[in-house]
Scaffold this motif. Structure first.
Motif, PDB file in Angstrom:
ATOM      1  N   ARG A   1      -2.710   8.377 -12.281  1.00  0.00           N
ATOM      2  CA  ARG A   1      -3.974   8.468 -11.559  1.00  0.00           C
ATOM      3  C   ARG A   1      -5.187   8.492 -12.464  1.00  0.00           C
ATOM      4  O   ARG A   1      -6.118   9.249 -12.261  1.00  0.00           O
TER       5      ARG A   1
ATOM      6  N   LEU B   1      -7.315   8.229   0.198  1.00  0.00           N
ATOM      7  CA  LEU B   1      -6.107   8.908   0.657  1.00  0.00           C
ATOM      8  C   LEU B   1      -5.714  10.048  -0.274  1.00  0.00           C
ATOM      9  O   LEU B   1      -4.778  10.783  -0.003  1.00  0.00           O
TER      10      LEU B   1
ATOM     11  N   ILE C   1       1.104   4.158  -2.864  1.00  0.00           N
ATOM     12  CA  ILE C   1       0.876   5.578  -2.584  1.00  0.00           C
ATOM     13  C   ILE C   1       2.054   6.413  -3.076  1.00  0.00           C
ATOM     14  O   ILE C   1       1.876   7.459  -3.697  1.00  0.00           O
ATOM     15  N   ILE C   2       3.257   5.921  -2.813  1.00  0.00           N
ATOM     16  CA  ILE C   2       4.441   6.663  -3.265  1.00  0.00           C
ATOM     17  C   ILE C   2       4.432   6.781  -4.789  1.00  0.00           C
ATOM     18  O   ILE C   2       4.608   7.865  -5.348  1.00  0.00           O
ATOM     19  N   LEU C   3       4.200   5.638  -5.457  1.00  0.00           N
ATOM     20  CA  LEU C   3       4.211   5.643  -6.928  1.00  0.00           C
ATOM     21  C   LEU C   3       3.186   6.625  -7.470  1.00  0.00           C
ATOM     22  O   LEU C   3       3.481   7.444  -8.340  1.00  0.00           O
TER      23      LEU C   3
ATOM     24  N   SER D   1       1.672   9.146  -6.017  1.00  0.00           N
ATOM     25  CA  SER D   1       1.855  10.564  -5.717  1.00  0.00           C
ATOM     26  C   SER D   1       3.045  11.126  -6.486  1.00  0.00           C
ATOM     27  O   SER D   1       3.076  12.299  -6.820  1.00  0.00           O
ATOM     28  N   THR D   2       4.034  10.277  -6.757  1.00  0.00           N
ATOM     29  CA  THR D   2       5.202  10.763  -7.488  1.00  0.00           C
ATOM     30  C   THR D   2       4.915  10.909  -8.975  1.00  0.00           C
ATOM     31  O   THR D   2       5.417  11.814  -9.622  1.00  0.00           O
ATOM     32  N   PHE D   3       4.120   9.969  -9.501  1.00  0.00           N
ATOM     33  CA  PHE D   3       3.821   9.992 -10.942  1.00  0.00           C
ATOM     34  C   PHE D   3       2.325  10.238 -11.149  1.00  0.00           C
ATOM     35  O   PHE D   3       1.552   9.298 -11.282  1.00  0.00           O
ATOM     36  N   PRO D   4       1.907  11.499 -11.177  1.00  0.00           N
ATOM     37  CA  PRO D   4       0.475  11.809 -11.242  1.00  0.00           C
ATOM     38  C   PRO D   4      -0.201  11.258 -12.494  1.00  0.00           C
ATOM     39  O   PRO D   4      -1.413  11.060 -12.498  1.00  0.00           O
TER      40      PRO D   4
ATOM     41  N   LEU E   1       0.844  -1.201   0.000  1.00  0.00           N
ATOM     42  CA  LEU E   1       0.000   0.000   0.000  1.00  0.00           C
ATOM     43  C   LEU E   1       0.882   1.255   0.000  1.00  0.00           C
ATOM     44  O   LEU E   1       0.645   2.203  -0.761  1.00  0.00           O
ATOM     45  N   PHE E   2       1.907   1.232   0.824  1.00  0.00           N
ATOM     46  CA  PHE E   2       2.808   2.365   0.906  1.00  0.00           C
ATOM     47  C   PHE E   2       3.491   2.599  -0.452  1.00  0.00           C
ATOM     48  O   PHE E   2       3.589   3.731  -0.940  1.00  0.00           O
ATOM     49  N   PHE E   3       3.924   1.506  -1.074  1.00  0.00           N
ATOM     50  CA  PHE E   3       4.588   1.608  -2.370  1.00  0.00           C
ATOM     51  C   PHE E   3       3.642   2.205  -3.416  1.00  0.00           C
ATOM     52  O   PHE E   3       4.016   3.090  -4.196  1.00  0.00           O
TER      53      PHE E   3
END
Lengths: 348, 354
Positions: free
Chosen positions: B213, B294, B203-205, B207-210, B199-201
């Motif tokens: 989305r 989130l 979220i990072i991916l 948020s870093t690469f919009p 889940l953390f990974f």
């Protein structure tokens, strides 16, 4: 301890170290691949000139080549040659500001919380996550009696109702259930506090427990579902064993058969796995901590991600990966030590 | 499984009347038809799919709201039929928190207000009644929920396709080449992906690469991190059928590896694939909800069941309908998927049960 087991443990250990190293590579590549780089937020500020950006890049060492950046992040820059290719501007100007590398637990300084070191920020919040994960796990253990009950009364209403309950609980996100309970128990009835770990200015044990009650219960839902299923499965497995038949055949009471012969063997895998599962849970539950505004590592992760605080993001990623890898390693080792039937050679 | 087909055709079936030819899939269908719970779940699932497919028509012709049109005068309004009752309901909550105890006398009023409101809503013109209230930007929650279903279900289906494709191909290859370097590589990738906090990974991916989305981007990202279980499952199955006679026979006749894998091995694991894929859809819908909640999933103004709840973050206790409505849709959808999956699992094992 025999040599095959020893070999297995060593191999799993080496494997885990490799995995942890790969996790650092992943964390570092995300940081490198981020569009615009870590100083992208400066672009939004019209008063920042390109000379300023260049100066900051030098200070933070972002202008170095990728390899130098990785080595100084991973292993520290204090032992690297004292020139611009290898050291950041901070490190060149002041020996005390050199990074020591994540292998010496120096994850650098946070952008968002100015000047605070990442490892302090994480350790500070680990306690809150620890408390929540531990309490959730303890409450989650209630799933074990449920599983026993379902197995003993297999095919009757306890079995069916437990199954319906677990399926129903699986059909919604557990954090959503938490949100609902928070609205009705917290918002309408005022029975539980709406957020946080304690009332400000009140650090009493009772107040803390009051804050912990709902998050821990919601966090335990996963445990109830998981443990009740596993225990039921293991119980049914053991109930079919010859020695259980023998115990029954010699006229032992059913209660004694269950508690003395079946339970001990059925619960062993569950109990053995607990410590490792706990480490896994420690890596933080981002969603629960967001819903309940719990000041743990998950909250920190969201704050850091929203602020593009890369040192904190990378630190959290590496630390939670390592905790997870350690957890899995512990489960595997404990299983193979406790249960002689576990095969530790690779099954080709 | 397919090899267990009982071909009672031929001489035996012709000579004795009571034997009929049943193929594997025929038996599966017969078993499914008898399973009332699964049929009901399939009906529920079909209803959800039809509602979401017809979402534009429904919002235009039955509700009269544009799911993305904001109305700042109607921010976080309660459901129209409960507008009069809501303050009293809140008051009831306050009395429960006070020392005097709950004021149950408010309930008859609340009920009669709700009945009046419902009467109004049933007779209301298009665009007059918000059945499930409005969100923090004054958009109609019900219209958004049924439009959101399009996104959420689409992501669910896409994720299942992505993760099943990856998992099946990896599982087939590593099972066929078990205990070789290929198998080791696949295992190493699985171990790596399995050991990072997913889940953390994610979220990072995200948020870093919009650019990830979008429904497709989300599906690829979630799917790419969620194929390991199915791959392990398939590998085990393939490994056990690898040395069967019909595989040997086909190899002896000079069939290519791909032919053996996809023509002879894949059908044998088809039932597992179907069941896992169905559960995968439910998992993906729940995962999307979490990510969008989130704020790193589908972004507004596009509605999805997760990001509808994100809007509730600040004022969820004042506007619980923002949380209730999308969650209830998720519940209905995943419930039907789980029950279908359970039913399929039983039905696809027809020989075992009898």
């Amino acid at each position: 301890m025999n040599s095959a087991l020893m070999r297995y443990i060593i191999r799993r250990g080496v494997q885990s170290i490799m995995l942890a190293w790969v996790a650092t590579l992943i964390a570092f590549s995300i940081y490198q691949a981020a569009p615009g780089g870590p100083l992208q937020f400066l672009d939004d500020d019209p008063s920042v000139t390109s000379a300023d950006v260049a100066r900051l890049e030098r200070l933070y060492g972002i202008d170095r080549n990728i390899f130098a950046q990785y080595v100084s992040w991973f292993a520290g820059e204090d032992w690297l040659p004292a020139n611009e290719t290898w050291r950041s501007g901070f490190c060149l100007s002041d020996q005390n500001r050199c990074g020591h590398g994540i292998i010496r637990l120096d994850f650098g300084k946070s952008f968002l919380f100015k000047g605070e070191s990442v490892i302090d920020l994480i350790v500070e919040r680990m306690g809150a996550t620890f408390v929540l994960a531990f309490t959730s796990m303890i409450i989650g253990l209630l799933g074990i009696p449920l599983g026993i009950w379902a197995a003993v009364r297999r095919g009757h209403w306890p079995d069916h109702s437990i199954r319906v309950l677990t399926v129903a609980l699986n059909t919604v996100p557990h954090w959503w259930l938490g949100l609902l309970l928070l609205i009705f128990l917290g918002g309408f009835l005022g029975l539980v506090p709406l957020s946080g770990m304690q009332t400000i200015g009140d650090g009493s044990l009772l107040d803390r427990l009051h804050h912990l009650l709902l998050p821990a219960t919601v966090g335990a839902i996963g445990g109830w579902i998981g443990y009740s299923r596993i225990v039921r499965f293991e119980m049914l497995e053991v109930l079919n064993q010859d020695y259980v038949r023998t115990a029954r055949a010699k006229g032992l009471q059913e209660r004694l058969v269950v508690f003395r012969h079946v339970l001990r063997n059925a619960l062993m895998p569950v109990i053995t796995g607990l410590s490792g599962i706990f480490l896994l849970a420690l890596s933080g539950s981002i969603l629960f901590e967001t819903v309940f505004s719990w000041p743990g590592m998950g909250r920190l992760a969201i704050l850091a991600i929203n602020a593009r605080d890369y040192p904190v993001i990378m630190g959290l990623f590496v630390i939670s990966s390592v905790l997870g890898i350690l957890g899995l390693l512990m489960v595997d080792i404990l299983y193979s030590v406790v249960d002689p039937r576990v095969k530790y050679e690779v099954i080709a | 499984m397919a090899e267990q087909t009982l071909p009672l055709s031929g001489r035996l079936a012709q000579s004795t009347e009571e034997f009929e030819t049943i193929t594997y899939w025929g038996a599966v269908r017969r078993k499914l038809m008898r399973d009332k719970i699964t049929l009901a779940a399939m009906a529920l699932g079909a209803v959800m799919i039809i509602i979401t497919l017809a979402a534009p028509w429904i919002t235009d012709n039955l509700l009269g709201f544009d799911p993305t049109a904001t109305n700042l005068r109607k921010r976080s309004d309660p459901p129209t039929w409960f507008e009069a009752g809501w303050p009293k309901f809140e008051q009831f909550g306050f009395t429960c928190q006070s020392s005097d105890g709950c004021q149950w006398a408010l309930w008859p009023e609340i009920a009669s207000d709700a009945v009046d409101g419902l009467r109004f809503c049933v007779n209301a013109d298009l665009g007059e009644c918000h059945w499930l209230g409005t969100d923090q930007a004054g958009r109609d929650v019900l219209s958004r929920a049924i439009h959101g279903g399009r996104i959420s279900l689409r992501i669910g289906a896409y994720v299942a396709i992505v993760s099943m494709t990856l998992g099946v191909v990896a599982g087939l290859i590593s099972g066929y080449y078990a205990a070789t370097i290929v198998d080791d590589i696949v295992n190493a990738v699985i171990q790596t992906l399995g050991s990072i906090p997913d889940l953390f990974f994610l979220i990072i991916l995200l948020s870093t690469f919009p650019f990830l989305r979008s429904p497709e981007g989300l599906a690829i990202t979630i799917g790419a991190l969620g194929w390991m279980g199915i791959s392990r499952l398939i590998r085990g199955q393939i490994f056990s059928i690898r040395e069967r006679e019909y595989i040997l026979a086909s190899r002896a006749t000079g069939a290519s590896i791909w032919r053996i894998m996809f023509q002879h091995m894949l059908p044998n694991v088809a039932s597992i694939i179907i069941v896992v894929a169905v559960f995968n859809i439910a998992g993906a819908i729940i995962a999307e909800a979490g990510l969008s909640y989130l704020g790193v999933g589908i972004g507004p103004p596009l509605p999805s069941w997760g990001n509808m709840m994100q809007g509730s973050l600040g004022n969820f206790t004042n506007a619980p309908w923002l949380v209730l409505a999308p969650g209830f849709f998720i519940f209905l959808t995943t419930l039907s998927i789980y029950l279908i999956g359970d039913g399929l699992r039983d039905a696809l094992d027809p020989w075992l049960q009898n």
